[in-house]
Structures are given as structure tokens and as C-alpha cells.
Write an enzyme that holds these catalytic residues in place. Structure first.
Site: not given
Length: 230
Positions: A83, A196
Site C-alpha cells: 500500500t 495507490c
């Protein structure tokens, strides 16, 4: 082969991409029946997301520190945090283990420089676009970082959490992202960082006239390079 330790679940949609990419890359390097030695600790994203939006970053960090320690105890030779947003607490995770932490910004910045870019556009969650934890590391590599304007940032953030993290791929959202990419390119971005790990599920190279740097793919490549001691 070294064992890759993956902290996943944020969201599991992109964690599955990490697993696929890492194993495909090992197979490409070593042969058709080869695959990665990997451990995955997949957290429950709900408490992490709640802590993010409440500003309780130490609580979120504690969850990931525990995951990293479990990976190290299980025999992982490195930690790969699947992440971008939670790299805000990367230093806390690295400090909690004795094995290397492979930071997502490093292969991304190197890939940007390899394209010849000096100015990049950054898409991601509002945390990633507005705070400095990723941008400062990219700037340290010699890059100028542009982010979308406030309204565009809100759109990009909403689509990540409301759609991509729950497996929704909407062509209308792709069109919205393409407009943001065009805006960044018009401001001077020579490449766009998909900052992302879910954005690559929606936006592919053919959707942009400027090069795209998918942090999921680049981070996976860095993990494989480490595992194969390249």
C-alpha cells in the site's frame, strides 16, 4: 531464493495483484514451473481505514508493526508493504524489524528517472497526494512532484475507497482519471505515478498519452530483484 514478506489486505484487491505479479516475474526469470517463496500477512482493512480517516496513525502503525514482526518470525527476509498510503508509517515498521523494508517510492522514483522525466504527476489517496511522506522521498531522488487540484484530489480519493478497494471498475471513473492525468500533463508532468496500489486495476498504459508508473508493478519487481539477489 530469499523469502518475500508481504503485508497485504489494504485492500486485498491490490494484494492479489502483488502475488500475481511477483510469481509471474519469478517464473519469467527462472522458468515455467518456478514461483516465489513468499509469506503474506493480510490484515483486516476496516480498522486500518477507520484509523486513517480518524487521524489515528499510531493505531494503524501498531497493526502493521505486528504484521511485520510476524513475517520476520515466520522466516521472511524482507518486508513489502502492499500500500502507498501506509508508507506514512514506514519508519515505524522498519524500526520494529531487523530485516530490510523495501520502500515503494524507491523503485518508483528510479523508474521515473529512467524514462527521462524530471517532473511527475502523483495520483493516490488524499493522504498520499496531500502529505509529504511519499513526495519528499521522490524529491530526494531529484524529481519535481505535481498533484491534482483540490476537486480532482477529492474525485481520485473517492474512487479509490468507494470503488477500487471493493472491486468496482467503472468506465466513467476511468474517464474521470484520464481527465486528471491530462490536467497534470498540461501542467508539465512528463510521467504519472499511479501512487495507490489499486489504480492500476483501472488505468492501463493505453489510457494515457504520457508514461504511467504503476507502483504495484514496480514494487513487485523490486521484491523479486531482492528475492533473486539481482
Amino acid at each position: 531464493m530469499r523469502t518475500i514478506g508481504l503485508i497485504g489486505g489494504m485492500s486485498w484487491e491490490s494484494s492479489a495483484e502483488y502475488y500475481r505479479l511477483i510469481n509471474q516475474q519469478v517464473r519469467d526469470c527462472l522458468g515455467p514451473l518456478r514461483s516465489a517463496q513468499a509469506l503474506i500477512y493480510s490484515v483486516d482493512f476496516g480498522p486500518v481505514e477507520q484509523a486513517q480517516h480518524a487521524g489515528r496513525w499510531d493505531d494503524a502503525a501498531a497493526i502493521l508493526v505486528d504484521a511485520a514482526r510476524r513475517l520476520e518470525a515466520g522466516g521472511a527476509d524482507c518486508v513489502v508493504l502492499c500500500t502507498n498510503t501506509m508508507h506514512k508509517v514506514a519508519a515505524q515498521i522498519q524500526a520494529a524489524v531487523s530485516i530490510p523494508f523495501l520502500h515503494i517510492a524507491d523503485p518508483t522514483g528510479q523508474a521515473a528517472l529512467a524514462t527521462g522525466a524530471t517532473t511527475v504527476g502523483l495520483l493516490g489517496t488524499a493522504f498520499t497526494m496531500e502529505e509529504d511522506f511519499l513526495k519528499s522521498r521522490l524529491r530526494d531522488l531529484g524529481l519535481q512532484v505535481l498533484v491534482p487540484d483540490a476537486a480532482e484530489r477529492q474525485t481520485v480519493h473517492r474512487i479509490i475507497y468507494d470503488e477500487l478497494c471493493v472491486g468496482i471498475i467503472d468506465p466513467a471513473s476511468r474517464t474521470a482519471y484520464q481527465a486528471v492525468i491530462e490536467s497534470l500533463a498540461a501542467r508539465g508532468a512528463q510521467a504519472i505515478i499511479l501512487g495507490c496500489t489499486e489504480i492500476g486495476l483501472l488505468i492501463k498504459p493505453e489510457h494515457s498519452r504520457v508514461p504511467l508508473l504503476d507502483t504495484t508493478e514496480l514494487h513487485a519487481r523490486a521484491a523479486v530483484a531482492f528475492a533473486l539477489n539481482q
